[in-house]
Design an enzyme around this catalytic site. Structure first.
Site, PDB file in Angstrom:
ATOM      1  N   GLU A 270       1.292  -2.181   2.591  1.00 15.69           N
ATOM      2  CA  GLU A 270       2.340  -1.181   2.784  1.00 15.69           C
ATOM      3  C   GLU A 270       1.701   0.032   3.441  1.00 15.69           C
ATOM      4  O   GLU A 270       0.811   0.663   2.868  1.00 15.69           O
ATOM      5  CB  GLU A 270       3.018  -0.774   1.484  1.00 15.69           C
ATOM      6  CG  GLU A 270       4.204   0.150   1.762  1.00 15.69           C
ATOM      7  CD  GLU A 270       4.902   0.642   0.532  1.00 15.69           C
ATOM      8  OE1 GLU A 270       4.812   1.860   0.261  1.00 15.69           O
ATOM      9  OE2 GLU A 270       5.535  -0.171  -0.163  1.00 15.69           O
ATOM     10  N   CYS A 304       5.262   7.604   1.191  1.00 15.97           N
ATOM     11  CA  CYS A 304       5.426   6.798   2.394  1.00 15.97           C
ATOM     12  C   CYS A 304       6.879   6.641   2.787  1.00 15.97           C
ATOM     13  O   CYS A 304       7.184   6.440   3.970  1.00 15.97           O
ATOM     14  CB  CYS A 304       4.774   5.431   2.197  1.00 15.97           C
ATOM     15  SG  CYS A 304       5.360   4.556   0.729  1.00 15.97           S
TER      16      CYS A 304
END
Length: 533
Positions: A270, A304
């Site tokens: 990720e 994020c």
């Protein structure tokens, strides 16, 4: 000897939580899988609130990492053969201890990251939900699956899930509990051992958690913690595990993926994001502005999936802008170990420098600072105001480069098509948001947006908090998913077990091969007419 680090000059008395004494720190750091005489430098992370060292943490050598992986591999075999319910009992005990003792780790998270307390508590919420979910539903995700065999009735076939073996997890500083432990739990429950690399900014949070897992009766060597630089410890970890789970920058993720590929081990990554929020013509601008504030400035913008680009239909642009600025004025900015602040500190001098550079570059190239845009040392060494920019153009670093701080840019759009095209600019594709009174229209628009998650009438949390659904990115935002079935199955291999009964596959000894082929061809035509498989 310590690792070189850029650190602010201490400007205030120590904010070390009063309950954290040297004995506790020593007990936590003892969980680092490093020999005392390995000659490696210590880590001395700096607390964002006061610019002072939190604790000297031992680091590992390549040999230490190899030894930790060997010990984990030895512990994995007996763990994997335990009934799933037995493994789940450990995780549920951990869940209860975490909820009971949460004030301790919330203090540590704030001390190490500088985030506000509510953002720190959200890590408790997420990890507790993950622990319960996989403890209760993981056995279903791993359940053997019956399929039709080559000769129906004579070939019995099952697909089963077997553990990878040893899973390596490299997690970042921005969510040291959630990202460090939320991936560990399904890996352990799937029957693996885990070796985690603690981030050099936030090692104490992960070490505290490892000690708590020991109280929950997790075997000692089954989850090892290693510490040190990514170039040494991170690479060594990839070289000794069977799957690597990495969360961090796209640049480092490419390196991790290449190194994993060389070893032919699987990787879940990720990575970065430049997440867009679309405000449609029919949106409730007050609700959209409030949602934007939460999605953009929670965790001081250091997540994020946070919103960095806001694309607003021209017909509601001015109203949305006004509502956003009004809401921004009501946010309380500062640092404290209570729930009094809405936005906390940045985590490090490096983050402060990166955020400041993006804003100053944009300002110098003609962007307008609508709100914020200032470092606030009067409130804390690394505090930066939530910032809204207008007039951002392609040549500005802030346009498509990930800022990872409390900065957003506003853009206008004349239609849904223009908004989607703007949202899809760049190479990232992690998370997105659409605001509209017509939820059916927004849901129909969502698949046109290149993002692993699209939130309707929410900024970012709805998808991330729905832990039965996968979370991950497209494009440069990564590979694979956490949460849901894939969040556990990625830590396993699919194995096919086929049992042939009565007769073998192929022609029997008494039949000529040509005759067998002719019968086989007749069978293919019959099955086609009967619409079978």
């Amino acid at each position: 000897m310590t690792e070189a680090a850029v650190r602010p000059t201490p400007t205030a008395p120590s904010v070390r939580p009063p309950w954290v004494d040297d004995a506790r720190v020593a007990a936590w750091t003892a969980w680092v899988a490093a020999l005392a005489d390995n000659g490696a430098p210590t880590i001395e992370p700096v607390a964002p609130y006061d610019g002072r060292v939190t604790a000297a943490v031992p680091t590992c050598t390549v040999d230490d990492v190899a030894a930790a992986a060997r010990a984990a591999r030895a512990a994995q075999s007996p763990w994997a053969v335990l009934p799933y319910a037995t493994r789940a009992e450990v995780v549920l005990r951990f869940h209860d201890l975490l909820v009971e003792r949460q004030d301790e780790v919330v203090d540590l998270i704030q001390w190490e990251t500088g985030k506000n307390r509510f953002s720190a508590w959200q890590e408790i919420l997420q990890v507790a939900n993950i622990a319960r979910h996989y403890a209760r539903h993981g056995a279903h995700y791993l359940k053997p699956h019956r399929v039709r065999g080559a000769m129906p009735g004579l070939t019995k076939v099952r697909e089963v899930r077997v553990p990878k073996g040893v899973v390596g997890i490299i997690s970042p500083w921005n969510y040291p509990l959630y990202l460090g432990v939320g991936d560990t739990i399904p890996a352990l429950l799937a029957g693996n051992a885990v070796v985690s690399k603690a981030d050099s900014q936030t090692p104490l949070t992960l070490l505290w958690t490892r000690a708590l897992m020991a109280e929950a009766k997790l075997p000692k060597d089954l989850w090892a913690i290693v510490a040190g630089s990514g170039s040494v410890v991170g690479d060594a970890l990839i070289d000794h595990v069977d799957h690597i789970c990495f969360t961090g920058s796209t640049a480092t993720g490419r390196h991790v993926g290449r190194r994993a590929g060389e070893r032919l081990i699987s990787a879940s990554l990720e990575l970065g994001g430049k997440n867009a929020m679309i405000v449609r013509e029919d949106a409730d601008v007050q609700k959209a502005a409030a949602g934007c504030l939460s999605a953009a400035f929670a965790n001081t913008g250091q997540m994020c999936i946070h919103i960095e680009r806001v694309i607003v239909h021209d017909d509601v642009y001015e109203d949305f802008r006004a509502a956003l600025v009004d809401g921004l004025a009501g946010l309380k900015l500062g640092q404290s170990f209570d729930f009094g602040n809405d936005v906390g500190s940045l985590a490090s001098e490096a983050q402060l420098a990166a955020v400041s550079a993006h804003v100053e570059d944009a300002r110098a190239r003609g962007a307008t600072v609508v709100a914020g845009g200032r470092h606030r040392p009067d409130l804390g060494p690394l505090v930066y105001e939530p910032t809204v920019l207008e007039g951002v153009t392609d040549e500005m670093d802030v346009c498509l480069g990930e800022t990872f701080g409390p900065v957003i840019s506003l853009y206008g759009a004349g239609s849904d098509a223009q908004a989607v095209a703007k949202a899809n600019e760049g190479s990232y594709g992690l998370s997105a948001s659409i605001w509209s009174r017509d939820t059916a229209a927004a849901e129909a628009l969502a698949p046109q947006v290149r993002a692993g998650s699209v939130n309707i009438n929410d900024g970012a949390a709805a998808a991330a908090g729905s832990i039965e659904a996968g979370m991950g990115g497209m494009g440069d935002s990564g590979l694979g998913r956490r949460h849901g079935a894939e969040g556990m199955r990625k830590y396993t291999e699919s194995q096919t077990i086929a049992t042939q009964r009565l007769v073998p596959l192929g022609p029997p000894p008494s039949m000529e091969v040509g005759r067998f082929v002719a019968l086989g061809n007749q069978q293919l035509k019959l099955l086609r007419r009967l619409r079978v498989r």
